[in-house]
Design a protein around this motif. Structure first.
Motif, PDB file in Angstrom:
ATOM      1  N   VAL A  41       0.856  -1.623   0.044  1.00  0.00           N
ATOM      2  CA  VAL A  41      -0.109   0.067  -0.039  1.00  0.00           C
ATOM      3  C   VAL A  41       1.042   1.302   0.017  1.00  0.00           C
ATOM      4  N   MET A  42       0.127   2.159  -0.783  1.00  0.00           N
ATOM      5  CA  MET A  42       1.437   3.194  -1.327  1.00  0.00           C
ATOM      6  C   MET A  42       0.876   3.950  -1.967  1.00  0.00           C
ATOM      7  N   PRO A  43       0.815   5.416  -2.074  1.00  0.00           N
ATOM      8  CA  PRO A  43       0.123   6.921  -2.980  1.00  0.00           C
ATOM      9  C   PRO A  43       0.548   6.042  -4.488  1.00  0.00           C
ATOM     10  N   ASP A  44       0.126   6.747  -5.016  1.00  0.00           N
ATOM     11  CA  ASP A  44      -0.152   5.746  -6.435  1.00  0.00           C
ATOM     12  C   ASP A  44       0.282   5.271  -7.390  1.00  0.00           C
ATOM     13  N   HIS A  45       0.059   4.086  -6.837  1.00  0.00           N
ATOM     14  CA  HIS A  45      -0.072   2.581  -6.860  1.00  0.00           C
ATOM     15  C   HIS A  45      -1.419   2.147  -7.811  1.00  0.00           C
ATOM     16  N   HIS A  46      -0.924   2.085  -8.851  1.00  0.00           N
ATOM     17  CA  HIS A  46      -2.431   1.052 -10.202  1.00  0.00           C
ATOM     18  C   HIS A  46      -2.294  -0.040  -9.946  1.00  0.00           C
ATOM     19  N   HIS A  59       2.920   2.374 -11.196  1.00  0.00           N
ATOM     20  CA  HIS A  59       3.668   3.503  -9.420  1.00  0.00           C
ATOM     21  C   HIS A  59       3.765   4.698  -9.680  1.00  0.00           C
ATOM     22  N   HIS A  61       5.725   8.596  -9.322  1.00  0.00           N
ATOM     23  CA  HIS A  61       6.475   8.842  -7.904  1.00  0.00           C
ATOM     24  C   HIS A  61       7.637   9.604  -8.618  1.00  0.00           C
ATOM     25  N   THR A  91      -2.651  10.903 -16.026  1.00  0.00           N
ATOM     26  CA  THR A  91      -0.649  11.748 -14.935  1.00  0.00           C
ATOM     27  C   THR A  91      -0.484  12.754 -15.810  1.00  0.00           C
ATOM     28  N   ARG A  94      -2.457  16.075 -14.461  1.00  0.00           N
ATOM     29  CA  ARG A  94      -2.014  16.488 -13.549  1.00  0.00           C
ATOM     30  C   ARG A  94      -0.689  16.943 -13.330  1.00  0.00           C
TER      31      ARG A  94
END
Length: 207
Positions: A41-46, A59, A61, A91, A94
């Motif tokens: 589990v981490m941010p911006d993980h698809h 991912h 970053h 992305t 963003r």
């Protein structure tokens, strides 16, 4: 030719994107490793999964998209292509919403002319930027995957409309002052159409 490219183009490990603001890297791992990494589990993980399990993990970053896949991932799958296309498109949007307004402010401060604001949103393919009667600029987010000088050329073009709401000679003369070179010799649209990333633009903006 553009239509042919759009029909045959695919996002797969041969896909290359290396720009100032976004780069894509591919990582081949075994299926078990991919499955294990998908649980992190981490941010911006698809994660894209099928009935066969995890097919691809992405991912994001710091301006990098890491695409992690296994040897049996079927990139010809329409579902995978749609998922990857929408993920990449979102992305880019963003990133553009952060980068482009800052770039407009940079040029406004440098040139000493100011508008009323900046909006970044998807426009028709043929439109790279717009300037309203009230000097509000709207920019095509996909500008961030092209050369910085082309992005800046579009921004300065729209800023020239702060003073001239037309494309007559006075507009081109003023744009030449902003660019520091002959504006009529510049054709950003043609440059972008010849870019190696133009086919990406066509694919990502299709409906």
């Amino acid at each position: 030719m553009a239509n042919m490219k759009e029909q045959t183009f695919k996002i797969n490990p041969k896909f290359r994107l290396t720009t100032k603001y976004l780069s894509v890297f591919w990582h081949l791992v075994d299926k078990e490793t991919l499955q294990c990494e998908s649980y992190i589990v981490m941010p911006d993980h698809h994660v894209f999964s099928s009935k066969n399990g995890v097919e691809i993990l992405v991912h994001y970053h710091d301006g990098v998209l890491d695409m992690i896949y296994h040897p049996s991932t079927v990139f010809e799958s329409k579902k995978i292509q749609k998922w990857l296309r929408e993920l990449l498109r979102d992305t880019i949007l963003r990133i553009a919403q952060d980068v482009l307004p800052k770039r407009v402010r940079y040029w406004e401060n440098l040139k000493g002319i100011y508008g009323t604001g900046v909006t970044v949103k998807r426009l028709r393919r043929s439109i790279l930027g717009q300037c309203s009667f009230h000097n509000h600029i709207t920019l095509q987010p996909f500008l961030v995957i092209f050369k910085q000088e082309w992005m800046d050329g579009v921004i300065l073009h729209e800023m020239a409309h702060y003073k001239h709401k037309h494309h007559r000679k006075s507009f081109w003369n003023y744009l030449s002052i902003l660019l520091g070179k002959d504006s009529e010799a510049e054709n950003v649209k043609n440059d972008i159409a010849l870019s190696p990333y133009y086919e990406y633009y066509l694919y990502l903006t299709k409906k």
